[in-house]
Design an enzyme around this catalytic site. Structure first.
Site, PDB file in Angstrom:
ATOM      1  CE1 TYR A 123      -1.510  20.054 -39.107  1.00 36.48           C
ATOM      2  CE2 TYR A 123       0.454  18.932 -38.334  1.00 36.48           C
ATOM      3  CZ  TYR A 123      -0.852  19.319 -38.137  1.00 36.48           C
ATOM      4  OH  TYR A 123      -1.501  18.972 -36.988  1.00 36.48           O
ATOM      5  CG  PHE A 411       2.873  27.697 -30.652  1.00 37.31           C
ATOM      6  CD1 PHE A 411       1.795  27.357 -31.459  1.00 37.31           C
ATOM      7  CD2 PHE A 411       4.079  28.029 -31.261  1.00 37.31           C
ATOM      8  CE1 PHE A 411       1.925  27.352 -32.839  1.00 37.31           C
ATOM      9  CE2 PHE A 411       4.213  28.035 -32.634  1.00 37.31           C
ATOM     10  CZ  PHE A 411       3.141  27.704 -33.421  1.00 37.31           C
TER      11      PHE A 411
END
Length: 411
Positions: A123, A411
């Site tokens: 990322y 999450f």
């Protein structure tokens, strides 16, 4: 073959989620977990890549509010469920989804995007920087003692049902969330993720257990955990696997740890992720027998540089011009003039005619944003270039915070 990228339709969720599960090894989620994730999915904030009738890529974004230095809860996209099918690798599909997603986040008016990375190398090229760290410990409780603070004896610890205790636990979580950057302010339904308790989650351990720490009838802390029994010829050597622990004062915090250290038939406590400034490390008699390990946690991406820098507070006054490189979101690229005092007020605006004090990419700005990564460290690694002498030290002091940022749950 061509793939169509579109917003997720509710009727497509099963195929979309199956693509995600396959990309993460093909192990099926427990029905209870699957039902919760389906309930939490925000379809209008999720996208899928489709090759004909087959889903070959997924990405989603939860509506989060993230605590930043100063205690403000800033709207942020909680990036999740990112996958590309192994049959469609190396075609630029991940880049296509990241492009669409960050454009969407900007259109939603959210200055931040955050994620946890299954593979950290992925990322950075999209502007995400590792902004928090997580501590894991494995404490040999047969040999490590606790030096308890005054008032610990006044705290009562009692067992309770984890689901029944949720309102009390959530009140404690909510009070603490504003104090530590990196903590999501819990949104509706997310409290259920804290008590998911399937056979797969247990992995041979007990059902989820919960204790509350109380003084004069007031709940001041809680811990949820499982016990994993084990024996050898010398006797019991079970492990306490901590899931969550939070407390509002030092005595309640210590009382919870004392309870965990003393659970019958166990000789170790595993805990993580915990903040790297975990107070436990100052209570134990021997830190070497805690097997502490630190790794990356939350990754932060500034989607709107000016709005993001104005949303947080600064520890010392700062007046600096940052030249930011951002190839993936070019609207961020250029010189930004940040002025802030130590009372919480900050302004940030474009300053194309001003000489820069520091040069850096948006990735480094994201890493430093929550106060856990010093600019001095980034500069020493060659990731930040100082143009005006003294600017690195000035900015590093301003961006720092009095507690380490921490993401308490995934999450």
């Amino acid at each position: 073959m061509t793939s169509e990228l579109r917003v997720l339709r509710p009727a497509e969720w099963d195929s979309w989620f199956a693509c995600l599960e396959r990309a993460f090894g093909g192990v099926l989620s427990a029905p209870e977990s699957r039902a919760l994730w389906q309930d939490l999915t925000e379809h209008d904030r999720s996208v899928g890549l489709w090759d004909g009738e087959v889903c070959v890529g997924t990405a989603g974004a939860y509506s989060f509010r993230l605590t930043v230095p100063g205690g403000a809860a800033v709207n942020a996209a909680g990036v999740t469920a990112v996958s590309v099918s192994g049959t469609h690798r190396r075609r630029g599909l991940l880049t296509t989804m990241m492009r669409r997603q960050l454009d969407d986040v900007r259109s939603w008016g959210e200055p931040l995007a955050v994620l946890t990375a299954s593979e950290p190398a992925i990322y950075g090229r999209f502007g995400y920087g590792a902004a928090t760290r997580a501590l894991s410990v494995n404490v040999d409780t047969s040999r490590v003692q606790l030096d308890l603070p005054p008032g610990t004896e006044d705290v009562r610890v009692r067992y309770t049902d984890p689901v029944a205790a949720l309102p009390a636990c959530e009140e404690v979580y909510g009070r603490l969330a504003t104090e530590r950057p990196g903590t999501p302010v819990r949104q509706p339904k997310w409290e259920q993720a804290a008590v998911i308790d399937t056979e797969k989650d247990r992995a041979g351990a007990s059902p989820l257990q919960c204790v509350l720490a109380e003084r004069d009838g007031e709940v001041l802390g809680y811990a949820t955990f499982r016990v994993r029994p084990d024996w050898d010829r010398a006797g019991p050597k079970g492990t306490v696997a901590l899931r969550d622990l939070a407390a509002l004062d030092p005595a309640s915090y210590a009382a919870l740890w004392r309870f965990l250290f003393g659970i019958d038939l166990t000789s170790s406590v595993e805990a993580g992720p915990r903040p790297v400034d975990e107070p436990l490390m100052h209570l134990v008699s021997d830190v070497r027998r805690c097997e502490a390990r630190v790794q990356d946690g939350l990754y932060v991406r500034l989607v709107e540089v000016g709005a993001a820098l104005e949303a947080r507070a600064y520890r010392t006054p700062v007046d600096v011009v940052l030249e930011v490189a951002d190839d993936f979101c070019p609207w961020n690229a250029g010189r930004w003039h940040l002025v802030a005092d130590a009372k919480g007020g900050a302004s940030c605006w474009r300053a194309p005619d001003r000489a820069p004090d520091l040069e850096l990419s948006v990735r480094e700005l994201g890493a430093a944003y929550l106060g856990g990564v010093p600019f001095t460290s980034l500069a020493a690694a060659g990731r930040v270039r100082e143009v005006r002498p003294g600017a690195v030290e000035e900015v590093s002091a301003a961006f720092s915070w009095h507690v380490e940022p921490w993401l308490p749950h995934g999450f």
